[in-house]
Design a protein around this motif. Structure first.
Motif, PDB file in Angstrom:
ATOM      1  N   VAL A  81      -8.535 -45.761  13.682  1.00  0.00           N
ATOM      2  CA  VAL A  81      -9.197 -46.169  12.429  1.00  0.00           C
ATOM      3  C   VAL A  81     -10.467 -45.347  12.169  1.00  0.00           C
ATOM      4  CG1 VAL A  81      -8.358 -48.548  12.515  1.00  0.00           C
ATOM      5  CG2 VAL A  81     -10.523 -47.984  13.621  1.00  0.00           C
ATOM      6  N   ALA A  82     -10.734 -44.360  13.005  1.00  0.00           N
ATOM      7  CA  ALA A  82     -12.045 -43.694  12.934  1.00  0.00           C
ATOM      8  C   ALA A  82     -12.123 -42.642  11.830  1.00  0.00           C
ATOM      9  CB  ALA A  82     -12.360 -43.046  14.280  1.00  0.00           C
ATOM     10  N   ASP A  83     -13.348 -42.445  11.329  1.00  0.00           N
ATOM     11  CA  ASP A  83     -13.634 -41.366  10.389  1.00  0.00           C
ATOM     12  C   ASP A  83     -14.121 -40.122  11.128  1.00  0.00           C
ATOM     13  OD1 ASP A  83     -13.465 -42.899   7.767  1.00  0.00           O
ATOM     14  OD2 ASP A  83     -14.886 -44.122   8.914  1.00  0.00           O
ATOM     15  N   VAL A  84     -14.706 -40.350  12.292  1.00  0.00           N
ATOM     16  CA  VAL A  84     -15.334 -39.241  13.012  1.00  0.00           C
ATOM     17  C   VAL A  84     -15.214 -39.476  14.522  1.00  0.00           C
ATOM     18  CG1 VAL A  84     -17.637 -40.346  12.955  1.00  0.00           C
ATOM     19  CG2 VAL A  84     -17.472 -37.866  13.157  1.00  0.00           C
ATOM     20  N   ALA A  85     -15.057 -38.379  15.255  1.00  0.00           N
ATOM     21  CA  ALA A  85     -14.985 -38.480  16.716  1.00  0.00           C
ATOM     22  C   ALA A  85     -16.044 -37.568  17.328  1.00  0.00           C
ATOM     23  CB  ALA A  85     -13.604 -38.052  17.206  1.00  0.00           C
ATOM     24  N   VAL A  86     -16.662 -38.057  18.384  1.00  0.00           N
ATOM     25  CA  VAL A  86     -17.457 -37.161  19.233  1.00  0.00           C
ATOM     26  C   VAL A  86     -16.507 -36.716  20.336  1.00  0.00           C
ATOM     27  CG1 VAL A  86     -19.364 -37.029  20.876  1.00  0.00           C
ATOM     28  CG2 VAL A  86     -19.673 -38.221  18.690  1.00  0.00           C
ATOM     29  N   PHE A 133     -18.833 -32.137  20.329  1.00  0.00           N
ATOM     30  CA  PHE A 133     -18.583 -31.735  18.939  1.00  0.00           C
ATOM     31  C   PHE A 133     -18.410 -32.978  18.075  1.00  0.00           C
ATOM     32  CE2 PHE A 133     -17.482 -28.206  21.559  1.00  0.00           C
ATOM     33  CZ  PHE A 133     -17.877 -27.092  20.825  1.00  0.00           C
ATOM     34  N   VAL A 134     -18.911 -32.877  16.838  1.00  0.00           N
ATOM     35  CA  VAL A 134     -18.709 -33.949  15.865  1.00  0.00           C
ATOM     36  C   VAL A 134     -17.515 -33.531  15.009  1.00  0.00           C
ATOM     37  CG1 VAL A 134     -19.753 -35.281  14.004  1.00  0.00           C
ATOM     38  CG2 VAL A 134     -21.178 -34.433  15.872  1.00  0.00           C
ATOM     39  N   VAL A 135     -16.417 -34.271  15.161  1.00  0.00           N
ATOM     40  CA  VAL A 135     -15.149 -33.855  14.551  1.00  0.00           C
ATOM     41  C   VAL A 135     -14.704 -34.875  13.502  1.00  0.00           C
ATOM     42  CG1 VAL A 135     -12.739 -33.247  15.025  1.00  0.00           C
ATOM     43  CG2 VAL A 135     -14.500 -32.797  16.755  1.00  0.00           C
ATOM     44  N   PRO A 136     -14.695 -34.503  12.230  1.00  0.00           N
ATOM     45  CA  PRO A 136     -14.138 -35.425  11.229  1.00  0.00           C
ATOM     46  C   PRO A 136     -12.654 -35.632  11.522  1.00  0.00           C
ATOM     47  CG  PRO A 136     -15.339 -33.615  10.181  1.00  0.00           C
ATOM     48  CD  PRO A 136     -15.174 -33.244  11.632  1.00  0.00           C
ATOM     49  N   ASP A 163      -5.215 -29.582  17.802  1.00  0.00           N
ATOM     50  CA  ASP A 163      -4.333 -28.420  17.806  1.00  0.00           C
ATOM     51  C   ASP A 163      -4.937 -27.326  16.923  1.00  0.00           C
ATOM     52  OD1 ASP A 163      -2.250 -26.716  18.013  1.00  0.00           O
ATOM     53  OD2 ASP A 163      -0.837 -27.901  16.822  1.00  0.00           O
ATOM     54  N   GLY A 164      -5.696 -26.448  17.542  1.00  0.00           N
ATOM     55  CA  GLY A 164      -6.330 -25.364  16.790  1.00  0.00           C
ATOM     56  C   GLY A 164      -7.278 -25.883  15.714  1.00  0.00           C
ATOM     57  N   VAL A 165      -8.047 -26.897  16.048  1.00  0.00           N
ATOM     58  CA  VAL A 165      -8.953 -27.513  15.057  1.00  0.00           C
ATOM     59  C   VAL A 165     -10.153 -26.568  14.822  1.00  0.00           C
ATOM     60  CG1 VAL A 165     -10.412 -29.505  14.528  1.00  0.00           C
ATOM     61  CG2 VAL A 165      -8.257 -29.824  15.784  1.00  0.00           C
ATOM     62  N   SER A 184     -21.848 -25.620  12.901  1.00  0.00           N
ATOM     63  CA  SER A 184     -22.715 -26.801  12.803  1.00  0.00           C
ATOM     64  C   SER A 184     -22.072 -28.064  13.376  1.00  0.00           C
ATOM     65  CB  SER A 184     -23.061 -27.055  11.330  1.00  0.00           C
ATOM     66  OG  SER A 184     -21.858 -27.273  10.596  1.00  0.00           O
ATOM     67  N   ALA A 185     -20.799 -27.999  13.794  1.00  0.00           N
ATOM     68  CA  ALA A 185     -20.144 -29.190  14.350  1.00  0.00           C
ATOM     69  C   ALA A 185     -20.575 -29.453  15.790  1.00  0.00           C
ATOM     70  CB  ALA A 185     -18.629 -29.034  14.293  1.00  0.00           C
TER      71      ALA A 185
END
Ligand code: TGC
Ligand code: FAD
Length: 391
Positions: free
Chosen positions: A175-180, A192-195, A223-225, A230-231
């Motif tokens: 359910v997340a919008d963002v992952a560390v 990394f801050v990953v949307p 997969d190749g994100v 700045s992330a």
């Protein structure tokens, strides 16, 4: 002597250790759990569901998300006040406390402590309000207790970063919008801050859980994100940064477990006083009273330990191995209490009509996540002996 009942945590008046403000925080959270969680949680549990999008704004409105952080819409509460909130949340369900721990102590804390100003402005106010949901990806399918061996990699491509790998058992991921996300770099580990809507990010919900059912858990594929420079969390250098987030979350867990145990014991005492066998309440049997007394004593001890560690946290003197003492003891004892309560409740102990079995099943996860009991024993052992069992 007239029959008199005392609630387990009132036995030695532990309330006296709390300020009026701390008691007020506890009472507000207890009320919101009474209103928004207790009536529904048994059904959520059966359905393996938690209404994260509904609860997060409610908790955000009360200042419970990133509660112990300052600025960016966070409440700036003390460690003890945050702990008491965790206790009441987990009295509802460990999954509810997990939602708040992962949001505030892991995802938000990582950004708050190690992020750049732009990252903080972008994410923290929305996360504090419960409008954006965060998760924290450290564990991998093949690397749980030993995150230093993680395989997820981040490599440079011009100014960008490219992430490849996977993270397993990630609370809130579905359910997340963002992952560390923690990843291996050429020279150590970084965060990394990953949307979650970035191309190359996928989430698989982990099903068939028999514990923490009212908590969404997922596997994150990377997969190749491609992420902009700045992330990266500029202040997160090495494994130590990730582990310091765990130190934050483990404090909330040491408190939360008391809430789950208290709920079990309260339920069980009420049950035992009203369930008759052999012509009298089962609470009148000496064997039952011995169990109840031992559990109440352990509960007081867990609370005293949590208050002591919380005060040390507020004084800025708390060390990671001291947090391990709290996490190890309080979760282990809470699980023992839940299991013992189950025995007193007889067949009703296994029923979802009562919270005891649900808490017992949840606490099995709590014993494992945020460092297993064995890992915390080894952290304490290292402090006692000066010898490192992990090396
Ligand atoms: P080691 O060499 O001991 O440590 C590396 C550096 O980190 C420092 N450090 C810590 N700093 C802050 N807080 C802590 N808790 C710290 N533990 C260690 C350490 O001083 C060292 O610093 P420096 O300056 O010398 O570089 O690292 P190691 O690879 O030997 O590992 C040690 C070990 C096993 C204790 C650690 O890896 C560990 O704690 N493993 C358990 C993993 C774990 O707990 N994962 C949890 C994932 S998140 C989660 O479960 C969320 S559940 C959902 C919810 O919370 O509700
Ligand atoms: P392993 O590391 O494989 O351990 C298995 C057994 O071996 C354990 O008993 C362990 O104590 C023992 N063991 C391992 N090493 C040693 C040693 N050196 N000495 C003695 N015994 C040892 N992770 C995240 O990153 N983010 C999350 O949000 C998150 N949420 C979770 C939610 C749930 C419901 C669960 C169950 C887990 C979650 N986790 C999360 C993962 C959790 O942190 C790991 O499960 C935990 O760290 C243990 O790792 P593992 O399961 O791989 O077990």
């Amino acid at each position: 002597m007239p029959r008199r009942r005392t609630s387990p945590l009132d036995l030695i008046d532990v309330d006296r250790l709390l300020t009026e403000e701390e008691r007020a925080v506890r009472d507000v959270v207890r009320q919101v759990i009474d209103d928004r969680v207790r009536p529904y949680v048994a059904e959520w549990y059966e359905e393996a569901f938690l209404p994260v999008r509904e609860l997060a704004p409610v908790f955000g409105g009360l200042g419970l998300l990133g509660m112990h952080l300052t600025g960016y819409g966070c409440a700036g509460a003390s460690a003890v006040a945050y702990g008491l909130a965790c206790m009441e949340l987990e009295a509802g369900d460990s999954g509810v406390r997990s939602l708040v721990s992962v949001q505030g102590s892991l995802a938000m804390y990582a950004i708050w402590r190690f992020g750049g100003e732009e990252q903080k402005q972008r994410w923290l106010p929305r996360m504090a309000a419960g409008a954006a949901i965060g998760c924290f990806g450290l564990t991998e399918p093949d690397h749980g207790s030993d995150p230093a061996s993680m395989k997820t990699r981040a490599r440079r491509d011009g100014a960008d970063w490219i992430l490849d790998g996977s993270k397993m058992w990630i609370t809130n991921a579905p359910v997340a919008d963002v992952a560390v996300i923690w990843a291996r770099l050429e020279d150590g580990l970084g965060g990394f801050v990953v949307p979650m809507d970035a191309p190359g990010v996928s989430v698989r919900t982990i099903g068939h859980k028999l514990s923490l059912r009212a908590s969404p858990t997922g596997e994150i594929g990377l997969d190749g994100v491609r992420l902009p420079a700045s992330a990266r969390l500029p202040g997160a250098e090495g494994l130590k940064a990730a582990l310091s987030c765990l130190t934050e979350a483990r404090q909330g867990i040491a408190w939360g477990a008391i809430g789950a145990a208290r709920e079990c014991l309260d339920t069980t005492i009420t049950y035992a006083c009203t369930r008759d066998q052999f012509g009298k309440p089962i609470a009148q049997f000496q064997l039952t009273q011995a169990k109840l007394a031992d559990m109440a004593v352990e509960l007081q001890k867990a609370f005293l330990l949590a208050v002591h560690l919380g005060r040390a946290g507020d004084a800025g003197t708390l060390r990671p191995e001291q947090v391990s003492v709290g996490k190890l003891n309080n979760v282990r004892e809470a699980l023992a209490i839940a299991r013992e309560c189950r025995t007193i409740m007889g067949a009703n102990g296994i029923s979802g009509d009562y919270p005891v079995m649900r808490h017992a099943a949840n606490l099995e996860s709590v014993l494992t996540y945020e460092g297993t009991s064995e890992i915390h024993q080894l952290i304490i052992g290292q402090r006692l002996t000066g010898l490192n069992a992990f090396a």
